[in-house]
Design an enzyme around this catalytic site. Structure first.
Site, mmCIF file in Angstrom:
data_model
loop_
_atom_site.group_PDB
_atom_site.id
_atom_site.type_symbol
_atom_site.label_atom_id
_atom_site.label_comp_id
_atom_site.label_asym_id
_atom_site.label_seq_id
_atom_site.Cartn_x
_atom_site.Cartn_y
_atom_site.Cartn_z
ATOM 1 N N SER A 307 0.813 -1.209 0.000
ATOM 2 C CA SER A 307 0.000 0.000 0.000
ATOM 3 C C SER A 307 0.849 1.263 0.000
ATOM 4 O O SER A 307 1.559 1.548 -0.958
ATOM 5 C CB SER A 307 -0.954 -0.054 1.200
ATOM 6 O OG SER A 307 -1.959 0.911 1.108
ATOM 7 N N LYS A 332 -0.682 -4.058 -3.423
ATOM 8 C CA LYS A 332 -1.988 -3.530 -3.011
ATOM 9 C C LYS A 332 -2.144 -2.155 -3.622
ATOM 10 O O LYS A 332 -1.527 -1.191 -3.178
ATOM 11 C CB LYS A 332 -2.071 -3.504 -1.486
ATOM 12 C CG LYS A 332 -3.479 -3.261 -0.958
ATOM 13 C CD LYS A 332 -3.781 -1.805 -0.803
ATOM 14 C CE LYS A 332 -5.193 -1.585 -0.369
ATOM 15 N NZ LYS A 332 -5.530 -0.147 -0.340
ATOM 16 N N GLN A 336 -9.017 3.148 -0.264
ATOM 17 C CA GLN A 336 -10.218 3.013 0.542
ATOM 18 C C GLN A 336 -10.543 4.314 1.277
ATOM 19 O O GLN A 336 -9.642 5.045 1.679
ATOM 20 C CB GLN A 336 -10.065 1.900 1.597
ATOM 21 C CG GLN A 336 -10.125 0.496 1.047
ATOM 22 C CD GLN A 336 -8.906 0.158 0.237
ATOM 23 O OE1 GLN A 336 -7.782 0.461 0.615
ATOM 24 N NE2 GLN A 336 -9.114 -0.488 -0.899
#
Length: 488
Positions: A307, A332, A336
């Site tokens: 991420s 990733k 979100q």
């Protein structure tokens, strides 16, 4: 029936019509990670349920309450309906958190929580470890990125909602979580006993090596990480920093503004740090307002770098000329956003609203970022813990013997083989280790010997001299410093 239908409609509408929060998260609360990204522009807001859809849900709730053979908890039914919608997305990073779980999430963002200390996600009904937290009970027990947690204290997690699974794994300080783990490359499941504890999240560590080479480790991108990074970098620069190694191995991610703040210190003004693309294929580019650095930088990463860690690695590689060293990253690449105020009951909804891309437009989701220089760690860095339910002795042949041989070899007690067969060479290596550890030299690996082996191995792994990736990162910096000096 109308009242029930209206109640359901109001609950569902609240989920879909909230405003954007500044924090976006990924993973779960098991680790307490604020591991995700935020988006500068708010996502579009849907129209909510049609009247026929609201009637269908309300009718279902009414039929259950009126006809089910036992009394039911309305809250659980509503939560189940919301969970069902999130699961139907088929996205491991979009999920619903009931009030208790959401409260623990807020604790984790602030930088501390109680648990085992491992970031997890859900993948096809399986609970997968993204990364253990540095210094956590999970790391000390040998939990690794990509491990699949099969069960906790005898209860299977297969197909369980992620929040429910997290609730099973978490628990009060001092309690024990017995995890059965499936690990790639291990034929048999592993059993790990982990004592839950307070997990404090100090996110930045720095050291100065010989020759003015600094090393800064980032364990996650939490709310105060950018400030802490600046503090440590300033200390190193005042000591005469000539080159920097940034270590994001086993860093599961963080808050986007934080990673942008850190990247801006190295990416020259006007160059791209990250791109975010919404479902309409519209892209928002974040460009640097910084000035860059005049010293070389390398970035260490591994399969637990996910991420925000990947955003930093991609930005520094493609826009600041940094070399990436180590292993392929986690992969990733989605964004979100969390909604909590809209829920009205303390619960929280987390929805994937976009995907992020590297400066050159690559989407690394499911693939990760490849290092410029691939460097593997010694095999004992990833060895599986020993099952201590039975002693290991001469003439046995199994995976636990193989693990013990790998540990012995890594510690300098050469068994002569690492294939799992307990021969006379292995027995002699065990005896030498036992003597050095002030244990009875039986040549049999009992519980005390296995525990001593694992404790000694952890010490060896934590020694910088044994860290191949760190050493290579420092070596590359030295080469660049030398090349720069030769040109001047």
């Amino acid at each position: 029936m109308l009242k029930k239908s209206t109640a359901v409609f109001m609950v569902i509408a609240a989920l879909l019509c909230g405003s954007l929060l500044t924090l976006a998260v990924t993973g779960s609360l098991l680790s307490g990670q604020a591991a995700g990204e935020s988006l500068a522009t708010a996502p579009s807001i849907g129209t909510g349920l049609k009247q026929s859809e609201a009637r269908k849900l309300g009718t279902t709730l009414g039929l259950i309450e009126s006809n089910y053979y036992q009394n039911v908890d309305r809250t659980k039914l509503i939560d189940g309906a919301v969970n069902g919608m999130m699961e139907a997305l088929g996205d491991p990073y979009s999920n619903y958190m009931a009030k208790e779980t959401a409260e623990k999430f807020e604790e984790s963002i602030e930088g501390s929580f109680t648990g085992i200390g491992a970031e997890v996600s859900s993948d096809n009904g399986k609970v997968v470890v993204v990364s253990p937290i540095k210094g956590s009970p999970a790391e000390r027990a040998g939990v690794q990125a990509k491990d699949i947690i099969v069960s906790v204290n005898g209860q299977s997690l297969e197909g369980m909602d992620l929040n429910d699974a997290v609730a099973k794994i978490r628990g009060p300080k001092g309690s024990t979580a017995v995890l059965v783990i499936q690990r790639s490359g291990s034929a048999e499941p592993l059993t790990l006993k982990i004592v839950r504890d307070d997990v404090k999240l100090e996110t930045v560590y720095s050291t100065m090596e010989q020759g003015g080479i600094g090393v800064i480790e980032i364990t996650q991108f939490s709310l105060n990480t950018a400030d802490r990074f600046k503090e440590e970098l300033d200390k190193l620069e005042k000591k005469g920093l000539k080159g920097l190694v940034i270590d994001v191995r086993n860093d599961p991610g963080g808050v986007l503004p934080v990673v942008i703040d850190i990247a801006e210190q190295f990416v020259p003004s006007g160059k791209t740090i990250v791109q975010v693309e919404n479902k309409e294929k519209q892209r928002e580019l974040t460009t640097s307002k910084g000035s860059g650095k005049d010293y070389p930088v390398t970035v260490l990463m591994n399969k637990g770098s996910a991420s925000a860690s990947e955003i930093l690695a991609g930005a520094l590689q493609q826009s600041a000329g940094a070399k990436l060293i180590g292993e392929n990253s986690f992969g990733k690449g989605t964004v979100q956003t969390s909604f909590d105020k809209q829920m009205g009951d303390g619960s929280l909804l987390k929805i994937t609203i976009a995907k992020w891309l590297t400066p050159n437009g690559s989407w690394i989701h499911g693939k990760g970022i490849k290092p410029d220089i691939a460097v593997a760690q010694p095999d004992y860095f990833s060895v599986s813990p020993i099952d201590k339910s039975r002693p290991l002795q001469y003439n046995m042949n199994n995976a636990d013997v193989k693990s013990a041989q790998t540990m012995l070899d890594g510690l300098g007690y050469k068994p002569g083989r690492k294939d799992g067969y307990f021969d006379t060479g292995t027995k002699e290596a065990v005896r030498k280790f036992q003597s050095a550890s002030k244990l009875k030299a039986t040549g049999i690996i009992d519980v005390k010997t296995a525990e001593a082996l694992e404790a000694a191995l952890i010490k060896a792994i934590r020694k910088p001299a044994n860290d191949n990736q760190r050493n290579r990162g420092i070596e590359e910096i030295r080469k660049e410093i030398g090349a720069k000096a030769a040109k001047s």
